[in-house]
Design an enzyme around this catalytic site. Structure first.
Site, PDB file in Angstrom:
ATOM      1  N   HIS A 149      11.790  -0.190   1.253  1.00 50.56           N
ATOM      2  CA  HIS A 149      10.427  -0.081   1.776  1.00 50.56           C
ATOM      3  C   HIS A 149      10.351   1.101   2.728  1.00 50.56           C
ATOM      4  O   HIS A 149      11.094   1.175   3.706  1.00 50.56           O
ATOM      5  CB  HIS A 149      10.033  -1.373   2.496  1.00 50.56           C
ATOM      6  CG  HIS A 149       9.760  -2.501   1.555  1.00 50.56           C
ATOM      7  ND1 HIS A 149      10.096  -2.458   0.231  1.00 50.56           N
ATOM      8  CD2 HIS A 149       9.177  -3.702   1.745  1.00 50.56           C
ATOM      9  CE1 HIS A 149       9.728  -3.588  -0.352  1.00 50.56           C
ATOM     10  NE2 HIS A 149       9.177  -4.360   0.556  1.00 50.56           N
ATOM     11  N   LYS A 593      -1.254  -9.070   7.202  1.00 52.14           N
ATOM     12  CA  LYS A 593      -2.339  -8.133   6.856  1.00 52.14           C
ATOM     13  C   LYS A 593      -3.582  -8.911   6.442  1.00 52.14           C
ATOM     14  O   LYS A 593      -4.708  -8.542   6.769  1.00 52.14           O
ATOM     15  CB  LYS A 593      -1.875  -7.228   5.703  1.00 52.14           C
ATOM     16  CG  LYS A 593      -2.882  -6.155   5.320  1.00 52.14           C
ATOM     17  CD  LYS A 593      -2.500  -5.483   4.011  1.00 52.14           C
ATOM     18  CE  LYS A 593      -2.820  -6.367   2.841  1.00 52.14           C
ATOM     19  NZ  LYS A 593      -2.655  -5.740   1.531  1.00 52.14           N
TER      20      LYS A 593
END
Length: 934
Positions: A149, A593
């Site tokens: 990532h 998120k």
């Protein structure tokens, strides 16, 4: 901010070291690019320090004017100066902390929280017996999983240069300790030229890394530090046990294992194919085999015992003398009798020869060549190699050489126990709809409309096929390319388990798991490849499947999905055949998120407790896999406290979690820090797993009820901002460098799930957090917390909140992490980013919502925690962040100027393009200054 005199005094030594490195950097800048650049850096640094002491609109405008006058070339040099300063400051802090820990050990004084010695001592004080500790250690499995990532923006060349400077800094400590001025000057000269090389090394990648590059980057940390630090961690534990539990000190079973997603994570990354997965396993295997070959050679020079002096075990003598003539020729050439009176040495040479055969096979595979038949001498498995090492170890112990056996040889044994022939156990990850489409296409050739079935019928159909001997012959079918690719992945799993190691792969992770059928679909595909099914009526399963629950909604469905799965007789039988362990992965990033940090943390807490109850009801062992990012907004935070704050009774000896982006370089670039970080994680795991050997108090129901309400109120405030405020996402894309992050060449994966879709559901959690962090508005980590606490206090007062903070590790860790994120927010700077937006009124409305919530969250986090200032409980980290601000301020203002120019649609593409490189450099530099950004 106020800090204690002791902290200030302690920090003084570090400040002196940072100052020295800053001076050396200044000398390098002046000698390499001239005084003008150094003067520009100093003007900006001093100017923004002055503004922090007292705001001066005239000075502020003059600094902006100065930035606007700089050419792109000048700005690149200025940004590089600040970026390298951050890297050097980070190094100085890391080395200072290591030196500090060494001093604590030498003085035998109070040790840091989470040290092996302190933890084992606490167990002794709490009355744990040797049997209790032994049982605890037998269940411990600590599994960090490296991922690609992309939030690590430093190139490997830069990290290698920084490692050299780190080692040199330790030499400076030695020189100062012995007051040797000549040696000290030599070390300073060495630091100067190392910094000069760093100055001339490009910090930004010129091209986007391929998946192969990412695989090699992951492997780098093992060569760089982990091959040294893993045995060291075992030594730390053995020493601690020797002091408090000497009877079990040399009975420590293996407890470390490393996983990887690099080359296996194909969710949203079209560049990860079955060939990439094959390459990842081969590259990993090659790197660990080279390490074994090197260590075997070193051992052969150490274990020179004579068979005429020592009573060496006959099996060792036989293995060293009764050898295939062809192998003798390969290893000793024309000197077949070499070391005949030194059996250990001779045996180790032969073992090295066999490992070289394993290496030759891997090299041929990587070069797409046919391996030579001579690989018959290669070790068939890591277990066979380990057995040879144990044979030598036991023989040494039998003739009184325990200390020799437990030195370098024991280190190699620990490495083989940890890394096998595979280095990291590769997880495969794919999104659920990809499997659904593949299964539907395969079954369509049996005239079955799979997508028309309901959930129960799907489960029944898939179970029936898995329990049968029916394999769909795909050789003559015209399948879609993605279906062919999906099937190839399972074939690679089957082949490499046999070719490299049955442990080469860890789990098959299904992202966006919404139904039990999503898991059964993977089992069905595994059955097609011969990885699962029934053999002569007996179930077998060579694959472990992990559903990943990511969003708030998915976390709420975790119980019905897993119950449906466990109620399926075929799945239950195959799970039992594979070891009866079900791994469940929890996604921190997407849930945060989606609904905000408060709601995400609470949803995850509840989900863990619920899933453990379900697993217990079905008598299934459950391991939780935590998908944590580097920042607070993506589930990050100090590992030791993060493990201790897990729900009561849910950590039962094993924990698996992702290590992402800049966390990898922060934890694992230097072996000294890697040993410390691994130790902290292991001791946190031991403490959190005490439920295995002793009774643990249940959670207070009042705390749970309070948290339930806080999470609801926090989520509603967060969604009001992110989902229901007009222009919010427009501001995000206009006022932050989120689009430009995608041009930074720090990862192979696209920043959005769907191309051209700029919505909240499409953007990945990493650029979401990274973009806001660049603008110094770290609200994804805390927005809604102040509102929720305020609403609760209005109704019930603060007494219950204070009690929660003092009594409940989960809530304490949550507020502590939020304080760090609040500290990193700089509202004045964030406002200036928002002023870039095309609709100023709309942007200011959104900014004011963020600013008001920041003030409210700071006030409540301080009053609930009782802290006089943010991060008062971690003053050294607070000082570290405080020290960076005078250097981050100019960088942020440079970036604001660059963003305005790069996003200006009134100039030509060519004019805009000249500002791109300094803009990308500024992203890199701000990331380095903030330490964790995504």
């Amino acid at each position: 901010m106020n800090v204690s005199a002791q902290t200030e005094s302690h920090d003084k030594q570090l400040r002196a070291r940072v100052k020295l490195l800053g001076q050396l950097l200044g000398e390098v800048i002046e000698s390499q690019v001239g005084r003008a650049t150094l003067d520009a850096v100093e003007k900006l640094r001093r100017g923004y320090i002055q503004l922090r002491k007292q705001d001066d609109p005239e000075l502020r405008q003059s600094l902006i004017n100065f930035i606007e006058q700089q050419t792109p070339e000048n700005l690149i040099l200025i940004i590089r100066a600040f970026n390298i300063y951050f890297s050097l400051a980070n190094l100085a802090e890391e080395e200072h902390q290591y030196h500090d820990r060494q001093s604590q050990l030498k003085s035998d004084g109070p040790l840091w929280m989470g040290s092996m010695l302190q933890t084992i001592g606490e167990f002794k004080e709490a009355g744990l017996s040797s049997d209790d500790v032994s049982k605890l250690l037998s269940r411990i499995k600590y599994i960090p999983v490296f991922t690609a990532h992309p939030t690590e923006s430093k190139r490997r060349a830069v990290m290698e240069n920084l490692r050299r400077i780190f080692v040199t800094l330790d030499g400076l400590n030695e020189a100062e300790t012995h007051n040797n001025s000549y040696t000290k000057q030599d070390v300073i000269d060495k630091l100067r030229y190392q910094i000069q090389v760093l100055w001339k090394t490009d910090e930004v990648r010129q091209s986007k890394p391929t998946v192969s590059d990412e695989i090699r980057n992951g492997i780098y940390y093992f060569r760089q530090s982990l091959f040294q630090s893993v045995p060291q961690v075992y030594r730390y534990l053995e020493r601690a046990l020797s002091r408090h539990y000497p009877d079990i000190a040399h009975q420590v079973p293996p407890f470390l294992s490393f996983g990887s997603w690099i080359g296996g994570d194909r969710d949203g990354n079209p560049f990860v194919t079955h060939q990439t997965t094959r390459e990842a396993i081969y590259l990993q295997s090659r790197s660990v085999l080279y390490e074994y070959e090197k260590r075997l050679l070193e051992l052969s020079a150490m274990l020179t015992h004579s068979r005429h002096i020592c009573d060496i075990h006959q099996d060792v003598i036989n293995r060293a003398t009764i050898v295939d003539a062809d192998l003798l020729e390969k290893v000793f050439h024309k000197r077949a009798e070499r070391f005949k009176d030194e059996p250990y040495r001779r045996f180790l040479y032969l073992m090295r020869g066999r490992i070289r055969e394993n290496l030759a096979y891997i090299e041929a595979r990587l070069n797409n060549e046919q391996p030579q038949s001579s690989s018959r001498f290669a070790y068939s498995s890591e277990d066979e190699f380990l057995a040879d090492l144990h044979l030598i170890h036991d023989s040494l112990c039998n003739h009184g050489d325990h200390s020799v056996a437990n030195a370098t040889l024991k280190d190699l044994i620990r490495l083989v126990e940890t890394f096998g022939f595979y280095l990291m156990r590769l997880d495969i990850r794919q999104e659920s709809t990809v499997h659904t489409e593949a299964v539907a296409e395969l079954l369509s050739h049996l005239d079955i409309d799979y997508n028309a079935l309901d959930e129960n019928d799907k489960l029944a159909l898939l179970a029936k096929h898995v329990a049968s001997a029916t394999i769909i012959d795909t050789q003559h079918l015209a399948l879609k390319p993605m279906t062919v690719e999906v099937l190839e992945v399972f074939n690679v799993l089957r082949e490499l388990r046999k070719e490299i190691s049955p442990k080469a792969f860890n789990n098959y992770v299904i992202s966006m798991t919404h139904e039990a059928s999503h898991v059964m679909e993977v089992l069905f595909l595994a059955h097609q490849a011969g990885l699962a099914g029934y053999n002569a009526g007996k179930p077998y399963c060579d694959i472990h499947i992990t559903p990943l629950f990511e969003t708030i909604e998915d976390l709420e469905h975790i119980v019905p999905v897993t119950e449906n799965l466990f109620n399926n007789a075929t799945y239950h039988a195959l799970l039992k055949a594979s070891g009866n362990q079900q791994e469940i992965m929890l996604g921190y990033s997407d849930s945060a998120k989606d609904g905000g940090n408060l709601s995400s943390a609470w949803s995850l807490y509840q989900a863990q407790q619920k899933i453990m109850k379900v697993a217990d009801a079905f008598e299934i062992d459950c391991r939780l896999f935590h998908g944590r990012g580097g920042t607070i907004g993506r589930g990050g935070g100090p590992t030791h406290m993060a493990i201790l704050s897990q729900p009561t009774g849910t950590v039962r000896g094993e924990i698996k979690f992702t290590e992402q982006g800049e966390v990898l370089s922060y934890k694992y670039s230097n072996s000294e820090t890697a040993s410390y970080e691994l130790s902290l994680g292991v001791t946190g795991l031991m403490k959190a797993s005490l439920c295995l050997v002793t009774d643990v108090a249940e959670d207070n129901p009042a705390h749970l009820n309070t948290m339930e309400q806080l999470a609801k109120d926090g989520e509603s405030a967060y969604r009001l901002l992110t989902d229901h405020t007009e222009g919010f996402f427009k501001l995000f894309y206009e006022a932050t460098p989120v689009n430009e992050i995608g041009l930074l060449n720090i990862g192979s994966r696209p920043s959005h799930r769907k191309k051209g879709n700029l919505s909240k559901s499409s953007i990945r959690a990493i650029p979401w957090v990274f973009g806001w962090a660049q603008a110094r508005l770290t609200f994804p980590a805390w927005f809604g917390t102040g509102y929720a606490l305020d609403e609760w206090a209005k109704r019930h007062g603060q007494a219950g909140l204070l009690d929660m903070y003092n009594q409940w590790p989960f809530f304490r860790a949550l507020l502590s992490n939020i304080q760090m994120a609040l500290y990193k927010t700089q509202l004045i700077t964030g406002k200036e980013y928002c002023e870039i937006a095309s609709d100023r009124a709309q942007a200011m409305h959104i900014y004011n919502m963020i600013a008001e919530e920041h003030t409210r969250t700071v006030d409540y986090s301080l009053s609930v925690s009782g802290n006089p200032y943010l991060m008062a409980e971690t003053p050294s980290i607070a000082l570290s962040l405080q020290r960076r601000n005078p250097y981050l301020d100019p960088l942020n203002h440079i970036q604001i100027v660059l963003l305005k120019r790069y996003k200006d649609e009134n100039v030509t593409e060519q004019e805009r393009e000249v500002w791109l490189k300094p803009l990308l450099n500024s992203i890199n530099a701000i990331a380095a200054g903030m330490r964790n950004t995504g």
